[in-house]
Design a protein around this motif. Structure first.
Motif, PDB file in Angstrom:
ATOM      1  N   ALA A   1       1.034   3.093  -5.823  1.00  0.00           N
ATOM      2  CA  ALA A   1      -0.373   2.072  -5.393  1.00  0.00           C
ATOM      3  C   ALA A   1      -1.654   2.746  -5.515  1.00  0.00           C
ATOM      4  O   ALA A   1      -2.678   2.200  -5.874  1.00  0.00           O
ATOM      5  CB  ALA A   1       0.081   1.555  -4.041  1.00  0.00           C
ATOM      6  N   HIS A   2      -1.648   4.138  -5.129  1.00  0.00           N
ATOM      7  CA  HIS A   2      -2.999   4.872  -5.155  1.00  0.00           C
ATOM      8  C   HIS A   2      -3.233   5.081  -6.712  1.00  0.00           C
ATOM      9  O   HIS A   2      -4.749   4.886  -6.878  1.00  0.00           O
ATOM     10  CB  HIS A   2      -2.879   6.174  -4.388  1.00  0.00           C
ATOM     11  N   LEU A   3      -2.714   5.300  -7.578  1.00  0.00           N
ATOM     12  CA  LEU A   3      -3.043   5.324  -8.857  1.00  0.00           C
ATOM     13  C   LEU A   3      -3.303   3.939  -9.458  1.00  0.00           C
ATOM     14  O   LEU A   3      -4.250   3.645 -10.265  1.00  0.00           O
ATOM     15  CB  LEU A   3      -1.646   5.883  -9.646  1.00  0.00           C
ATOM     16  N   MET A   4      -2.767   2.901  -9.074  1.00  0.00           N
ATOM     17  CA  MET A   4      -3.105   1.533  -9.484  1.00  0.00           C
ATOM     18  C   MET A   4      -4.749   1.203  -9.190  1.00  0.00           C
ATOM     19  O   MET A   4      -5.385   0.515  -9.703  1.00  0.00           O
ATOM     20  CB  MET A   4      -2.183   0.311  -8.764  1.00  0.00           C
ATOM     21  N   VAL A   5      -5.122   1.512  -8.049  1.00  0.00           N
ATOM     22  CA  VAL A   5      -6.357   1.349  -7.339  1.00  0.00           C
ATOM     23  C   VAL A   5      -7.544   2.128  -8.382  1.00  0.00           C
ATOM     24  O   VAL A   5      -8.309   1.605  -8.776  1.00  0.00           O
ATOM     25  CB  VAL A   5      -6.480   1.986  -6.121  1.00  0.00           C
TER      26      VAL A   5
ATOM     27  N   ILE B   1     -10.082   4.188  -0.772  1.00  0.00           N
ATOM     28  CA  ILE B   1     -10.339   5.515   0.254  1.00  0.00           C
ATOM     29  C   ILE B   1      -9.850   5.023   1.497  1.00  0.00           C
ATOM     30  O   ILE B   1      -9.474   5.668   2.515  1.00  0.00           O
ATOM     31  CB  ILE B   1     -11.695   5.859   0.118  1.00  0.00           C
ATOM     32  N   SER B   2     -10.173   3.740   1.890  1.00  0.00           N
ATOM     33  CA  SER B   2      -9.751   3.104   3.236  1.00  0.00           C
ATOM     34  C   SER B   2      -8.493   3.488   3.664  1.00  0.00           C
ATOM     35  O   SER B   2      -7.875   3.685   4.602  1.00  0.00           O
ATOM     36  CB  SER B   2     -10.239   1.742   3.539  1.00  0.00           C
ATOM     37  N   HIS B   3      -7.507   3.347   2.493  1.00  0.00           N
ATOM     38  CA  HIS B   3      -5.978   3.734   2.709  1.00  0.00           C
ATOM     39  C   HIS B   3      -5.431   5.047   2.272  1.00  0.00           C
ATOM     40  O   HIS B   3      -4.434   5.612   2.940  1.00  0.00           O
ATOM     41  CB  HIS B   3      -5.314   2.709   1.687  1.00  0.00           C
TER      42      HIS B   3
ATOM     43  N   ILE C   1       0.906  -1.243  -0.021  1.00  0.00           N
ATOM     44  CA  ILE C   1       0.188  -0.090   0.058  1.00  0.00           C
ATOM     45  C   ILE C   1       0.903   1.461  -0.042  1.00  0.00           C
ATOM     46  O   ILE C   1       0.563   2.295  -0.533  1.00  0.00           O
ATOM     47  CB  ILE C   1      -0.994   0.010   1.180  1.00  0.00           C
ATOM     48  N   SER C   2       2.012   1.147   0.551  1.00  0.00           N
ATOM     49  CA  SER C   2       2.907   2.224   0.616  1.00  0.00           C
ATOM     50  C   SER C   2       3.720   2.706  -0.752  1.00  0.00           C
ATOM     51  O   SER C   2       4.451   3.404  -0.796  1.00  0.00           O
ATOM     52  CB  SER C   2       4.109   2.160   1.677  1.00  0.00           C
TER      53      SER C   2
END
Length: 504
Positions: A245-249, A273-275, A240-241
């Motif tokens: 990773a945020h873009l992959m989601v 959003i939870s992460h 997640i770090s």
């Protein structure tokens, strides 16, 4: 002995005679030296580079971007490196801040992420399609070298060599125009990138970063099924770090939505959003997918949260306007569908607070005010935004707006038999003016504006028909709604502006 240069700008190029001059001009006042590695140009690239006093060296292309970039680093003598491409420009307004960044950098800082704005236009005022924080400025140390045949990186290398290194996030912007359709087409960028990534995966194993980047190219090719498989394989081994990773989601949710799997897309956004609760893009996307799945209530809640969050923190990759004008414009559109005219009015006003809000939103707001009767067609508040625009843009918008007024003047005619002759052109008061003066036409020698005029004429004809229907009680609400949610002309106007504004 002369002092060591502060900044070395390092570039790799090939056949960039079209783009290179503006790039070099943008960094002329901040660079102490420019190192250019040419990988086989057959046009005037090398001559242009030399005109700007760059140090040019030839390097054979080996299908490996990191090798070429490292050849430039090898020749750099500055304390700091700025890694740049020919299709990028340092934003003029940020030049002073950039100089300060290097001169006042803390001794523990090893590099800085800059905000790379990807635009589809060379117009400096164009709204970025997306904004990506990338490590482009770093200290010139022999152990810092790029890795990767494509989508090469140096941040992991710096952190591996110096685990305690500080890498800062700056608001300084680089404008990237390499995603313009003609540039992508001319250079076969998508096909080239996909081929290099396939080779990299075969050579280095199925690393999640390479899988992710190949998925992005598959999305650009429209191969959503393949992209989804790659994204899920990458996600299985990506922490997640991780910086991507945020873009992959977001991209995984996008592919699901493109395949019609809206509920799944919503769930992916919610999990993301939870992460990353402050990642505005996920809230915006969640709202769109909720609406596509038929849950307007949940869509409204998610979009309001995106608007509340505003522009996400600088370490996120983001799309232009998702926390500002795009969020509010979407709320306005949904309010129109619910006939909530005052809510739509408030949302449009909030959208226009963003300096990069496109003119089509202003025009849609004007149409809503006129058609719904929420306010006079011309008043101080309605022209406040317009008066800040360039003269050519004002003329284009005014003419479009006058056509809307002309349509509404036909409402009275709905009470009488339909005229046998087409309505004559109207002489109307210019926005903000006090005299009855014919409106000066906008730029007429540009094909895009000519096409827009044609679209606006069609809107004019359709609006007259709907205005007539609106006079009948049984069809009033439906006609008013259709006149507002089918902005035929505003889309054409937006396209026309994008193509015409560089010619102003």
């Amino acid at each position: 002995m002369s002092p060591r240069p502060l900044l070395s700008v390092c570039m790799i190029v090939k056949n960039e005679e079209r783009l290179l001059p503006d790039c070099l001009l943008s960094i002329a006042d901040v660079a102490d030296e420019v190192i250019i590695i040419d990988t086989g140009s057959t046009d005037g690239t090398i001559s242009i580079a030399e005109q700007y006093h760059a140090k040019v060296a030839l390097h054979p292309w080996s299908n490996h971007f990191a090798d070429a970039r490292n050849a430039a680093l090898q020749q750099a003598t500055g304390e700091w490196i700025l890694s740049l491409d020919a299709d990028e420009r340092l934003v003029p307004e940020d030049q002073f801040a950039f100089k300060e960044l290097l001169q006042k950098a803390n001794c523990t800082s090893e590099g800085w992420f800059l905000q790379v704005e990807h635009t589809l236009s060379e117009d400096p005022q164009a709204t970025p399609a997306s904004v990506n924080p990338l490590l482009r400025v770093f200290r010139n140390r022999p152990e810092y070298r790029f890795e990767g045949a494509i989508h090469e990186q140096i941040a992991p290398v710096i952190l591996r060599e110096r685990p305690q290194a500080e890498l800062g996030f700056s608001t300084i912007r680089l404008r990237h125009i390499g995603y313009q359709p003609d540039i992508v087409r001319d250079k076969r960028k998508i096909e080239r990138n996909a081929e290099l990534l396939e080779l990299t995966l075969a050579r280095e194993g199925r690393e999640p970063f390479h899988l992710f980047n190949l998925a992005v190219e598959r999305i650009r090719q429209g191969k959503m099924d393949q992209a989804l498989i790659l994204l899920r394989e990458a996600r299985a081994t990506t922490p997640i770090s991780a910086t991507f990773a945020h873009l992959m989601v977001k991209y995984e949710a996008l592919t699901c939505a493109a395949l019609g799997r809206y509920e799944e897309a919503v769930q992916l956004c919610a999990a993301g959003i939870s992460h990353y609760p402050d990642y505005t893009d996920l809230h915006f996307a969640k709202a769109i997918y909720h609406d596509a799945a038929g849950d307007r209530g949940a869509a409204l809640r998610a979009m309001r949260e995106a608007a509340r969050l505003g522009v996400p923190p600088s370490h996120y990759h983001t799309e232009g306007g998702v926390g500002t004008y795009r969020a509010y414009a979407q709320l306005a559109a949904w309010a129109l569908e619910s006939r909530a005219w005052h809510d739509a009015d408030a949302a449009y006003r909030a959208s226009l607070d963003d300096a990069r809000c496109p003119a089509s939103v202003w025009l849609a707001w004007q149409r809503m005010r006129v058609i719904s009767g929420i306010a006079p067609a011309v008043d101080t508040s309605s022209v406040a935004w317009l008066t800040t625009q360039t003269e050519a843009r004002q003329l284009t918008l005014q003419k479009a707006h006058m056509r809307t007024l002309a349509c509404n003047e036909q409402i009275d005619a709905a009470k009488h038999p339909m005229p046998s002759e087409p309505a004559a052109s109207h002489t109307t008061m210019p926005l903000g003016g006090q005299q009855d003066t014919p409106l000066t036409p906008p730029l007429t020698d540009h094909s895009a504006l000519t096409n827009a005029e044609g679209a606006l004429r069609l809107m004019h004809q359709a609006d007259i028909a709907l205005a007539r229907i609106q006079q009948q009680p049984c069809g009033s609400a439906a006609a008013k709604l259709n006149r507002l949610v089918i902005p035929i002309g505003t889309l054409a106007l937006t396209i026309a502006e994008q193509e015409a504004r560089p010619h102003e």
